[in-house]
Design a protein around this motif. Structure first.
Motif, PDB file in Angstrom:
ATOM      1  N   GLY A 122       0.816  -1.198   0.000  1.00 53.44           N
ATOM      2  CA  GLY A 122       0.000   0.000   0.000  1.00 53.44           C
ATOM      3  C   GLY A 122       0.855   1.255   0.000  1.00 53.44           C
ATOM      4  O   GLY A 122       2.079   1.216  -0.154  1.00 53.44           O
ATOM      5  N   GLU A 123       0.222   2.393   0.168  1.00 53.33           N
ATOM      6  CA  GLU A 123       0.919   3.670   0.096  1.00 53.33           C
ATOM      7  C   GLU A 123       1.988   3.825   1.173  1.00 53.33           C
ATOM      8  O   GLU A 123       2.936   4.577   1.000  1.00 53.33           O
ATOM      9  CB  GLU A 123      -0.087   4.820   0.197  1.00 53.33           C
ATOM     10  N   ASP A 124       1.834   3.111   2.289  1.00 53.05           N
ATOM     11  CA  ASP A 124       2.826   3.216   3.368  1.00 53.05           C
ATOM     12  C   ASP A 124       4.201   2.745   2.922  1.00 53.05           C
ATOM     13  O   ASP A 124       5.208   3.115   3.521  1.00 53.05           O
ATOM     14  CB  ASP A 124       2.377   2.402   4.584  1.00 53.05           C
ATOM     15  N   GLY A 125       4.256   1.918   1.874  1.00 53.08           N
ATOM     16  CA  GLY A 125       5.549   1.413   1.419  1.00 53.08           C
ATOM     17  C   GLY A 125       6.238   2.320   0.429  1.00 53.08           C
ATOM     18  O   GLY A 125       7.414   2.128   0.125  1.00 53.08           O
ATOM     19  N   GLU A 126       5.561   3.323  -0.069  1.00 56.68           N
ATOM     20  CA  GLU A 126       6.130   4.168  -1.111  1.00 56.68           C
ATOM     21  C   GLU A 126       7.196   5.103  -0.536  1.00 56.68           C
ATOM     22  O   GLU A 126       6.956   5.827   0.425  1.00 56.68           O
ATOM     23  CB  GLU A 126       5.029   4.978  -1.795  1.00 56.68           C
ATOM     24  N   GLY A 127       8.385   5.056  -1.136  1.00 61.20           N
ATOM     25  CA  GLY A 127       9.476   5.917  -0.696  1.00 61.20           C
ATOM     26  C   GLY A 127       9.970   5.635   0.709  1.00 61.20           C
ATOM     27  O   GLY A 127      10.558   6.502   1.357  1.00 61.20           O
ATOM     28  N   LYS A 128       9.825   4.419   1.166  1.00 63.39           N
ATOM     29  CA  LYS A 128      10.124   4.087   2.562  1.00 63.39           C
ATOM     30  C   LYS A 128      11.511   3.494   2.771  1.00 63.39           C
ATOM     31  O   LYS A 128      12.076   3.564   3.874  1.00 63.39           O
ATOM     32  CB  LYS A 128       9.069   3.101   3.072  1.00 63.39           C
ATOM     33  N   PHE A 129      12.115   2.939   1.723  1.00 59.82           N
ATOM     34  CA  PHE A 129      13.301   2.116   1.902  1.00 59.82           C
ATOM     35  C   PHE A 129      14.543   2.760   1.291  1.00 59.82           C
ATOM     36  O   PHE A 129      14.485   3.383   0.231  1.00 59.82           O
ATOM     37  CB  PHE A 129      13.073   0.728   1.290  1.00 59.82           C
ATOM     38  N   SER A 130      15.669   2.570   1.967  1.00 60.59           N
ATOM     39  CA  SER A 130      16.939   3.067   1.442  1.00 60.59           C
ATOM     40  C   SER A 130      17.547   2.115   0.422  1.00 60.59           C
ATOM     41  O   SER A 130      18.307   2.530  -0.449  1.00 60.59           O
ATOM     42  CB  SER A 130      17.940   3.278   2.589  1.00 60.59           C
ATOM     43  N   HIS A 131      17.214   0.830   0.535  1.00 58.34           N
ATOM     44  CA  HIS A 131      17.761  -0.192  -0.362  1.00 58.34           C
ATOM     45  C   HIS A 131      16.676  -1.216  -0.702  1.00 58.34           C
ATOM     46  O   HIS A 131      15.895  -1.606   0.174  1.00 58.34           O
ATOM     47  CB  HIS A 131      18.929  -0.948   0.290  1.00 58.34           C
ATOM     48  N   VAL A 132      16.678  -1.648  -1.956  1.00 60.96           N
ATOM     49  CA  VAL A 132      15.849  -2.763  -2.401  1.00 60.96           C
ATOM     50  C   VAL A 132      16.770  -3.821  -2.996  1.00 60.96           C
ATOM     51  O   VAL A 132      17.583  -3.518  -3.883  1.00 60.96           O
ATOM     52  CB  VAL A 132      14.796  -2.318  -3.433  1.00 60.96           C
ATOM     53  N   PHE A 133      16.661  -5.048  -2.499  1.00 64.55           N
ATOM     54  CA  PHE A 133      17.462  -6.167  -2.989  1.00 64.55           C
ATOM     55  C   PHE A 133      16.561  -7.200  -3.657  1.00 64.55           C
ATOM     56  O   PHE A 133      15.420  -7.426  -3.225  1.00 64.55           O
ATOM     57  CB  PHE A 133      18.188  -6.874  -1.833  1.00 64.55           C
ATOM     58  N   CYS A 134      17.080  -7.852  -4.677  1.00 62.68           N
ATOM     59  CA  CYS A 134      16.426  -9.007  -5.286  1.00 62.68           C
ATOM     60  C   CYS A 134      17.509  -9.967  -5.744  1.00 62.68           C
ATOM     61  O   CYS A 134      18.370  -9.591  -6.548  1.00 62.68           O
ATOM     62  CB  CYS A 134      15.548  -8.579  -6.462  1.00 62.68           C
ATOM     63  N   THR A 135      17.480 -11.183  -5.221  1.00 62.03           N
ATOM     64  CA  THR A 135      18.545 -12.139  -5.504  1.00 62.03           C
ATOM     65  C   THR A 135      18.001 -13.389  -6.170  1.00 62.03           C
ATOM     66  O   THR A 135      17.150 -14.080  -5.617  1.00 62.03           O
ATOM     67  CB  THR A 135      19.259 -12.539  -4.194  1.00 62.03           C
ATOM     68  N   MET A 136      18.474 -13.670  -7.368  1.00 53.89           N
ATOM     69  CA  MET A 136      18.180 -14.893  -8.120  1.00 53.89           C
ATOM     70  C   MET A 136      16.685 -15.151  -8.282  1.00 53.89           C
ATOM     71  O   MET A 136      16.211 -16.273  -8.122  1.00 53.89           O
ATOM     72  CB  MET A 136      18.843 -16.107  -7.448  1.00 53.89           C
TER      73      MET A 136
END
Length: 364
Positions: A122-136
């Motif tokens: 939801g909107e609470d997650g927008e612009g909330k994180f300093s890093h996004v990871f995705c592995t394999m």
């Protein structure tokens, strides 16, 4: 008699239920190999700003699985909060089960589809994180370019936040050893068998470092950097055979489903074991390439910096040509190409004698 048939759609084997079925055995081989790529990705990101050790750092992980990256990241940065997500509840259950007591306070989990994670947050997650990871995991998506997947991921990040992706690079040199070994074993048993191509030339999946690098740049990330490593799928014959035949991994299930004469699968299995022992040094020299791609989300023409981040009286003097100041907001409509929005904020805030903090924060 030919044993070929039309290849089952890969989509049938990448649904949540498929990954649920392999959760308890995932770490025995695939997870161990994923962890090698995860460690290299963490090393790469640790050299970048914003820093993972900053007190305001907050990580969002996509396709976390059983925690190959999660646990490594937490052990290296014990105070770093991590929200690990996956489409498979049983994968996340296994991730939680594997959390050491020292990391239980900083790791949380949530079911989310990596193709559109904000649908779950939801909107609470927008612009909330300093890093996004995705592995394999990114290679599993049908068409991330058409779906604008990386643009969706950028909405999770703060300005100048880092996106870090590790993938299996199926198009680099030796590519994916396990799929090559299956083809060798199956065609040795039945020379008329035609193994399905992977990656499928008609597919829009991102199955190489170059494709992800290009996609990240097209999605507007800056400072994109890509590296490729030969990390190997070196788990030994016993673990490799269990992975391919008994783990329930959706991609190996898909390969076996292309073989129609089930009565001869035992022959293929025995031939595979022989090949792994003799050609791949008892399973300790199986080729597997990994790609690492990182980039930063910067303020673009659609971003509006909120009043609680940068106030108008901080920036209205000596604003870089092209910035438009409107009331208590700063809208970056036409900043000179390549000039980071964060750099503008930092310069103006420091000029006012205030202290700059990463991730778009400021204080007196």
């Amino acid at each position: 008699m030919t044993t070929t048939q039309s290849t089952p759609p890969v989509t049938e084997y990448i649904k949540r239920e498929g990954w649920d079925s392999t959760a308890t055995k995932y770490n025995d081989a695939a997870g161990r190999t994923s962890a090698k790529g995860a460690a290299l990705l963490i090393d790469l990101v640790s050299s970048l700003e914003p820093s993972l050790s900053h007190p305001n750092a907050y990580v969002f992980e996509l396709g976390a699985g059983t925690g190959s990256l999660t646990h490594l990241l937490s052990s290296r940065y014990p105070s770093l909060p991590i929200l690990a997500t996956d489409i498979s509840p049983l994968m996340l259950k296994q991730l939680t089960h594997n959390i050491p007591p020292s990391s239980q306070s900083n790791i949380s989990t949530k079911i989310a589809d990596m193709n559109d994670p904000l649908a779950s947050l939801g909107e609470d997650g927008e612009g909330k994180f300093s890093h996004v990871f995705c592995t394999m995991a990114l290679h599993l998506l049908e068409d991330p370019g058409k779906e604008k997947t990386l643009s969706k991921w950028s909405r999770l990040l703060r300005p100048s936040g880092v996106l870090a992706v590790a993938i299996w690079d199926f198009e680099n040199g030796e590519g994916a050893g396990p799929l090559k070994i299956w083809a060798e074993a199956a065609t040795a048993v039945d020379p008329t068998y035609i193994p399905p191509e992977y990656p499928d030339p008609s597919s829009e999946r991102w199955t190489s470092t170059k494709k992800v690098e290009r996609g990240m740049k097209e999605a507007g990330y800056k400072g994109v950097k890509a590296e490729t490593y030969q990390i190997g799928f070196n788990v030994g014959t016993e673990a490799f055979m269990e992975f391919f035949w008994d783990s329930g991994n959706p991609m190996t299930v898909h390969r076996r489903a292309t073989w129609t004469d089930q009565s001869r699968l035992g022959e293929v299995r025995r031939e595979m074991e022989r090949i792994v022992n003799e050609k791949y040094e008892e399973g300790w020299k199986i080729p597997m390439s990994a790609g690492l791609i990182v980039g930063r989300r910067l303020v673009d023409e659609e971003d509006v910096v909120r009043e609680d981040v940068v106030k108008e009286d901080v920036v209205k003097e000596d604003v870089v040509k092209g910035d438009v100041v409107k009331g208590d907001f700063v809208k970056k409509d036409a900043v000179e190409e390549g000039f980071a929005g964060e750099d503008i904020m930092k310069r103006q805030i420091e000029k006012k004698g205030k202290k700059w903090l990463p991730f778009g924060c400021w204080c007196m």
